[in-house]
Each structure stands twice: as C-alpha cells, then as structure tokens.
Scaffold this motif. Sequence first.
Motif, PDB file in Angstrom:
ATOM      1  N   VAL A 165       0.831  -1.203   0.000  1.00  0.00           N
ATOM      2  CA  VAL A 165       0.000   0.000   0.000  1.00  0.00           C
ATOM      3  C   VAL A 165       0.869   1.259   0.000  1.00  0.00           C
ATOM      4  O   VAL A 165       1.782   1.400   0.814  1.00  0.00           O
ATOM      5  CB  VAL A 165      -0.935   0.017   1.226  1.00  0.00           C
ATOM      6  CG1 VAL A 165      -1.718   1.339   1.292  1.00  0.00           C
ATOM      7  CG2 VAL A 165      -1.897  -1.158   1.170  1.00  0.00           C
ATOM      8  N   GLY A 166       0.599   2.147  -0.961  1.00  0.00           N
ATOM      9  CA  GLY A 166       1.308   3.415  -1.024  1.00  0.00           C
ATOM     10  C   GLY A 166       2.663   3.361  -1.711  1.00  0.00           C
ATOM     11  O   GLY A 166       3.312   4.400  -1.866  1.00  0.00           O
ATOM     12  N   ARG A 167       3.094   2.162  -2.129  1.00  0.00           N
ATOM     13  CA  ARG A 167       4.409   2.063  -2.772  1.00  0.00           C
ATOM     14  C   ARG A 167       4.323   2.550  -4.215  1.00  0.00           C
ATOM     15  O   ARG A 167       3.473   2.121  -4.981  1.00  0.00           O
ATOM     16  CB  ARG A 167       4.916   0.626  -2.721  1.00  0.00           C
ATOM     17  CG  ARG A 167       6.224   0.408  -3.485  1.00  0.00           C
ATOM     18  CD  ARG A 167       6.861  -0.927  -3.163  1.00  0.00           C
ATOM     19  NE  ARG A 167       7.524  -0.889  -1.866  1.00  0.00           N
ATOM     20  CZ  ARG A 167       8.099  -1.941  -1.281  1.00  0.00           C
ATOM     21  NH1 ARG A 167       8.047  -3.117  -1.885  1.00  0.00           N
ATOM     22  NH2 ARG A 167       8.689  -1.831  -0.113  1.00  0.00           N
ATOM     23  N   HIS A 168       5.224   3.430  -4.558  1.00  0.00           N
ATOM     24  CA  HIS A 168       5.244   4.032  -5.894  1.00  0.00           C
ATOM     25  C   HIS A 168       5.701   3.011  -6.941  1.00  0.00           C
ATOM     26  O   HIS A 168       6.586   2.196  -6.681  1.00  0.00           O
ATOM     27  CB  HIS A 168       6.196   5.233  -5.884  1.00  0.00           C
ATOM     28  CG  HIS A 168       6.351   5.895  -7.215  1.00  0.00           C
ATOM     29  ND1 HIS A 168       5.323   6.601  -7.818  1.00  0.00           N
ATOM     30  CD2 HIS A 168       7.404   5.964  -8.064  1.00  0.00           C
ATOM     31  CE1 HIS A 168       5.751   7.080  -8.972  1.00  0.00           C
ATOM     32  NE2 HIS A 168       7.007   6.703  -9.146  1.00  0.00           N
ATOM     33  N   VAL A 169       5.068   3.043  -8.103  1.00  0.00           N
ATOM     34  CA  VAL A 169       5.511   2.229  -9.233  1.00  0.00           C
ATOM     35  C   VAL A 169       6.256   3.147 -10.203  1.00  0.00           C
ATOM     36  O   VAL A 169       5.686   4.113 -10.718  1.00  0.00           O
ATOM     37  CB  VAL A 169       4.317   1.555  -9.952  1.00  0.00           C
ATOM     38  CG1 VAL A 169       4.800   0.796 -11.185  1.00  0.00           C
ATOM     39  CG2 VAL A 169       3.589   0.608  -8.995  1.00  0.00           C
ATOM     40  N   TYR A 170       7.534   2.842 -10.412  1.00  0.00           N
ATOM     41  CA  TYR A 170       8.371   3.687 -11.262  1.00  0.00           C
ATOM     42  C   TYR A 170       8.075   3.460 -12.739  1.00  0.00           C
ATOM     43  O   TYR A 170       7.413   2.492 -13.120  1.00  0.00           O
ATOM     44  CB  TYR A 170       9.855   3.432 -10.962  1.00  0.00           C
ATOM     45  CG  TYR A 170      10.300   4.004  -9.639  1.00  0.00           C
ATOM     46  CD1 TYR A 170      10.612   5.362  -9.519  1.00  0.00           C
ATOM     47  CD2 TYR A 170      10.420   3.202  -8.509  1.00  0.00           C
ATOM     48  CE1 TYR A 170      11.026   5.891  -8.307  1.00  0.00           C
ATOM     49  CE2 TYR A 170      10.830   3.713  -7.291  1.00  0.00           C
ATOM     50  CZ  TYR A 170      11.124   5.061  -7.199  1.00  0.00           C
ATOM     51  OH  TYR A 170      11.531   5.582  -5.994  1.00  0.00           O
ATOM     52  N   SER A 171       8.624   4.343 -13.574  1.00  0.00           N
ATOM     53  CA  SER A 171       8.413   4.293 -15.020  1.00  0.00           C
ATOM     54  C   SER A 171       9.745   4.101 -15.728  1.00  0.00           C
ATOM     55  O   SER A 171      10.820   4.322 -15.153  1.00  0.00           O
ATOM     56  CB  SER A 171       7.757   5.589 -15.507  1.00  0.00           C
ATOM     57  OG  SER A 171       6.528   5.805 -14.860  1.00  0.00           O
ATOM     58  N   VAL A 172       9.666   3.674 -16.992  1.00  0.00           N
ATOM     59  CA  VAL A 172      10.860   3.535 -17.820  1.00  0.00           C
ATOM     60  C   VAL A 172      11.577   4.884 -17.891  1.00  0.00           C
ATOM     61  O   VAL A 172      10.959   5.930 -18.096  1.00  0.00           O
ATOM     62  CB  VAL A 172      10.493   3.051 -19.236  1.00  0.00           C
ATOM     63  CG1 VAL A 172      11.708   3.073 -20.151  1.00  0.00           C
ATOM     64  CG2 VAL A 172       9.902   1.635 -19.172  1.00  0.00           C
ATOM     65  N   GLY A 173      12.894   4.865 -17.695  1.00  0.00           N
ATOM     66  CA  GLY A 173      13.702   6.085 -17.737  1.00  0.00           C
ATOM     67  C   GLY A 173      14.031   6.650 -16.374  1.00  0.00           C
ATOM     68  O   GLY A 173      14.969   7.450 -16.237  1.00  0.00           O
ATOM     69  N   ASP A 174      13.269   6.270 -15.331  1.00  0.00           N
ATOM     70  CA  ASP A 174      13.562   6.743 -13.981  1.00  0.00           C
ATOM     71  C   ASP A 174      14.899   6.169 -13.510  1.00  0.00           C
ATOM     72  O   ASP A 174      15.246   5.016 -13.815  1.00  0.00           O
ATOM     73  CB  ASP A 174      12.467   6.322 -12.998  1.00  0.00           C
ATOM     74  CG  ASP A 174      11.173   7.077 -13.201  1.00  0.00           C
ATOM     75  OD1 ASP A 174      11.195   8.108 -13.902  1.00  0.00           O
ATOM     76  OD2 ASP A 174      10.135   6.640 -12.658  1.00  0.00           O
ATOM     77  N   VAL A 175      15.637   6.969 -12.758  1.00  0.00           N
ATOM     78  CA  VAL A 175      16.889   6.525 -12.145  1.00  0.00           C
ATOM     79  C   VAL A 175      16.619   6.240 -10.676  1.00  0.00           C
ATOM     80  O   VAL A 175      16.070   7.087  -9.953  1.00  0.00           O
ATOM     81  CB  VAL A 175      18.002   7.573 -12.299  1.00  0.00           C
ATOM     82  CG1 VAL A 175      19.267   7.117 -11.562  1.00  0.00           C
ATOM     83  CG2 VAL A 175      18.310   7.807 -13.774  1.00  0.00           C
ATOM     84  N   VAL A 176      16.962   5.028 -10.223  1.00  0.00           N
ATOM     85  CA  VAL A 176      16.642   4.595  -8.862  1.00  0.00           C
ATOM     86  C   VAL A 176      17.877   4.042  -8.173  1.00  0.00           C
ATOM     87  O   VAL A 176      18.887   3.729  -8.808  1.00  0.00           O
ATOM     88  CB  VAL A 176      15.533   3.515  -8.883  1.00  0.00           C
ATOM     89  CG1 VAL A 176      14.225   4.095  -9.399  1.00  0.00           C
ATOM     90  CG2 VAL A 176      15.956   2.313  -9.726  1.00  0.00           C
ATOM     91  N   ARG A 177      17.777   3.941  -6.857  1.00  0.00           N
ATOM     92  CA  ARG A 177      18.826   3.299  -6.061  1.00  0.00           C
ATOM     93  C   ARG A 177      18.463   1.822  -5.895  1.00  0.00           C
ATOM     94  O   ARG A 177      17.338   1.481  -5.541  1.00  0.00           O
ATOM     95  CB  ARG A 177      18.949   3.953  -4.692  1.00  0.00           C
ATOM     96  CG  ARG A 177      19.425   5.387  -4.727  1.00  0.00           C
ATOM     97  CD  ARG A 177      19.121   6.099  -3.406  1.00  0.00           C
ATOM     98  NE  ARG A 177      19.661   5.394  -2.252  1.00  0.00           N
ATOM     99  CZ  ARG A 177      19.005   5.232  -1.099  1.00  0.00           C
ATOM    100  NH1 ARG A 177      17.763   5.675  -0.973  1.00  0.00           N
ATOM    101  NH2 ARG A 177      19.580   4.605  -0.089  1.00  0.00           N
TER     102      ARG A 177
END
Length: 372
Positions: free
Chosen positions: A349-361
Amino acid sequence: MASSSTAKIIDRNIPMVKLENIRKSFDDLEVVKGLDLEIGSGEFFSLLGPSGCGKTTLLRMIAGFETPNSGIVSIAGEEMTNFDANERPTNMVFQSYAIFPHLNVGENVAYGLKKQRLPKDEMKSRVLDMLKLVDLDGLYDRPSYALSGGQKQRVALARALIMQPKVLLLDEPLSALDKKLREQMQHELRRLQRTLGITFILVTHDQEEALIMSDRIAVMFDGKIAQLGHPQEIYERPVTKKVASFIGVMNFISGEYLGKKDDKLHVRTSSLGEVFLKSAQTASDVQPGNVTLGLRPEMMTVLFSTNENSEYEFKAKITNVSYYGDMTYYSVEMPGPDDDISISMRNTVGRHVYSVGDVVRIGWGTESIVVL
C-alpha cells in the motif's frame, strides 16, 4: 474438502523406488543415460526438466510401460525390471486422464476393482469413500461427459488411488487445466498425498509446480540428473548456470574469482565491484578464474526513500516495467558491461511504481549471491 486426522506415519529413509544404472535408447537415440536414483517411502517426488530430457521415459520405466536397455528397477525392495505394468504395485494418472466416456463417474472409478470380483455393496462403498476423498461426493451417477476438466482430473485420481498402489505416478496431470484450477489441484494433490502417505512421483516441466508440491526434486537435462535436492536448496543454491536458468528467474553477472581471503571467496566484478562471499555460496569447488554470479530478482530491492539502506547499493536507470498487480518487475541497467537485470518488488500500500527512464537506487547484499 475431505480431510483426515489419521495420516500415516512414513519413514522416508526407506527407498520405495530404486533405480540403478538405468539406460534407455530408442533406435540410436539414448534418452536416459546411466541414471541412479532412490525415492523414499511416502515422498512427493518430482522429475523436472524441459521436453525431451528423459523424465517421462523414466516414469514409464518405473510403471513398466517401457523396459530399460540395462539397469535395475526395484519397487518396495523387490526387483521389477522385467515385470509387466499390471504386475507392479504402481498406478498411473495420464495427462489425457483417459476417462471412459460411456461410463458414469462411479463406473469409471470402479473399473479396476472389477477384476477383484468384490461384492457389489463393498465395491460401491469403496468407490463412495474414494469420491469423498477427492471431493466428488454426490457425483457417483454423473455421466463422464458432463464433467469439468477439474472433475475429470479427480475421477482419474480416484480410479488410480482406489487400487491402493504403493506408488502413484503422475505424468503432467495438470497441464490441460487453466491457471486457477491448476493451482487448486496442486494443493489438492499435496493434501491427498499427505493424507494417504503413499509415494507420489510427478513428471512436470513447470518449475513452480515442482517447487510448491515436492519434498524433493530431480532436475533433468539430456537423460541425466543435473541436481537432486529439496526445493529450497535447488532454488537458492543451484549447482550450475543451466539449473539456475531453468528454475525461476536468475540474474547473471560476470566476475573473476581471485582466491580465498580470511576464509571467504574473493570475487571481482565489473558491475558490483569486489565482493567477499561465504564458502557455502557456491555448490562446487570453485577454481581461480572467470566465474558467473547469480542473483534472484527478489534478492535485490529498489530503495524508495533516502531513509532506506542496504549493505550495498548502486544507481541504475529503469529500462522496462512489468506490472502484475501484486508485483512489479523492473529491468534496470547495470553500471558495468553485464546485461540488464530483473528486480521484483511487491506492491504494498502506497508504494510508488516507477516508469521507464527513472533513475533509482538499487540495494543488495552479498549473502544473496551464488557462485556458479
């Protein structure tokens, strides 16, 4: 569902099936190559592998439908190599179910009992008990053509189990079912096996099915057993890259083993830097030189906030996103020359779903790595 509080106590150290140096060829093609195997009494055992690996041929040799070119087949301590199928304490459930269309449910289940010339009342009583066990209570008189796929599967099971075999052989019996019904029947088969306490041997190419249902698994390639062990052992510590690739999803990272340092394996990678691993993180006696490291997608994590930390981390760009509802699978670029890797994240619940191109750790730990 039918249940039982009197499941049999089984000694799994006693081999119910023993295969010694089994070889089988069809013309010039050798499909089983000098295979040795022991399957314990009361085990739920799976033969897992791709099409053509020899698993179904091996099952048919246990059943007596095929005769090995050489080697010994023993069942319950008695050599059965040259016994016909009807002389063995086994029964088989086929992929096609083989339900007789002109017989109703009760007649199908009772078919094998007719040769025993039991009184009609006793035969019907045994059939009714078996129908209750497989959750078909009340369907004795139903025509077989009026059954669903799952019901046909249960009739086939009941017909095999009513003969009280010491070993039940299952040749991909769930492959024709849809996903939801297949999952239901997986749990049903496991419940039946635990209730009855007899040896089940399953042939399947479905890795998840084998992991869910089995006490032990033999992974087969090219007529041989590549790895034999408990599901967790095979999943977490595969012995070769081929086994790791076949069981679930595995990320592969290239590295160089530099030798032991303070009783740990010293490995240098282009993507993750230098790592020090426990000896238990390899299933073989690794020698200095090039190696492959394996990491499961769930063993790495996307760090969603600055407050989240991990033993190690790196930044990466997301190259693909696959949303499955309960899970999201990300493909991310590695910082070195290795191919993109897959990371699985549960959608809480509440966890963000990232998109193509996003830079993450990306966080990871050394104990999640296996050296292949």
